[in-house]
Design an enzyme around this catalytic site. Structure first.
Site, short mmCIF file in Angstrom:
data_model
loop_
_atom_site.label_atom_id
_atom_site.label_comp_id
_atom_site.label_asym_id
_atom_site.label_seq_id
_atom_site.Cartn_x
_atom_site.Cartn_y
_atom_site.Cartn_z
N CYS A 94 0.84 -1.19 0.00
CA CYS A 94 0.00 0.00 0.00
C CYS A 94 0.88 1.25 0.00
CB CYS A 94 -0.90 -0.02 1.24
SG CYS A 94 -2.00 1.39 1.36
N HIS A 136 -9.25 -3.51 -2.00
CA HIS A 136 -8.25 -2.81 -1.19
C HIS A 136 -8.54 -1.30 -1.17
CE1 HIS A 136 -3.96 -2.08 0.15
NE2 HIS A 136 -4.27 -0.89 -0.33
N GLU A 137 -8.78 -0.72 -2.35
CA GLU A 137 -9.04 0.72 -2.43
C GLU A 137 -10.37 1.07 -1.78
OE1 GLU A 137 -6.56 2.51 -3.07
OE2 GLU A 137 -5.36 0.92 -3.97
N HIS A 140 -10.04 1.62 1.88
CA HIS A 140 -9.58 2.98 2.22
C HIS A 140 -10.76 3.94 2.37
CE1 HIS A 140 -5.25 2.74 2.12
NE2 HIS A 140 -5.27 2.11 0.95
#
Length: 170
Positions: A94, A136-137, A140
């Site tokens: 990341c 994953h994004e 965030h």
């Protein structure tokens, strides 16, 4: 294009839950410039995905380009996963947790609904690396980092390692 500063763990701003983007905002010049700046920042880092939260913009959008040639930029505004299939263990890194990699279990395939760069609704079935990157994004955007999937002991080791790296840079 501007190079945007990327927030790094354990910055508390990375824990902020992003708010939806107004559909009318997507086609504005300011939003389009921000997208260009995010792609530029991601490519320079270098990375394959960047959520707005990582550059201290707490709105629900992200940019991704998993191509080797960096010629397939994708924009996901207000993404929502509508289905998940299977499971895979994938070693993730990341831009907000530089130099750290760890195995994370994610859905192997997903279907995601979102607005594209032109503000048009889209639905995409993704698998493999693209599915992992989208998940994953999206984490965030919910204030979650891949290190949250690690044990508390490993997470503390990551925090200390990053603090040591920053001290050497300063």
């Amino acid at each position: 294009m501007a190079l945007l500063p990327i927030l790094e763990f354990p910055d508390p701003r990375l824990r902020t839950k992003a708010v939806p983007v107004d559909a009318a905002e997507v086609t504005s010049q300011a939003f389009q410039t921000l997208l260009d700046d995010m792609f530029h920042t991601m490519y320079e880092a270098p990375g394959i995905g960047l959520a707005a939260s990582q550059v201290d913009v707490h709105k629900r959008f992200m940019v991704i380009d998993i191509s080797d040639e960096k010629n397939l930029p994708q924009v996901f505004v207000n993404p929502e996963i509508v289905s998940k299939q299977g499971e895979q263990l994938y070693q993730e890194g990341c831009l907000s947790v530089p130099g750290i990699y760890a195995d994370v279990s994610r859905a192997d395939a997903i279907t995601v609904r979102y607005l594209d760069r032109q503000g048009q609704p889209q639905e995409l079935h993704a698998d493999g690396l693209l599915a992992v990157c989208i998940q994953h994004e999206m984490d965030h955007l919910d204030g979650k980092l891949f290190v949250d999937y690690l044990s508390p002991l490993k997470r503390e080791m990551v925090r200390k390692k990053l603090a040591k790296q920053r001290k050497h840079v300063a």
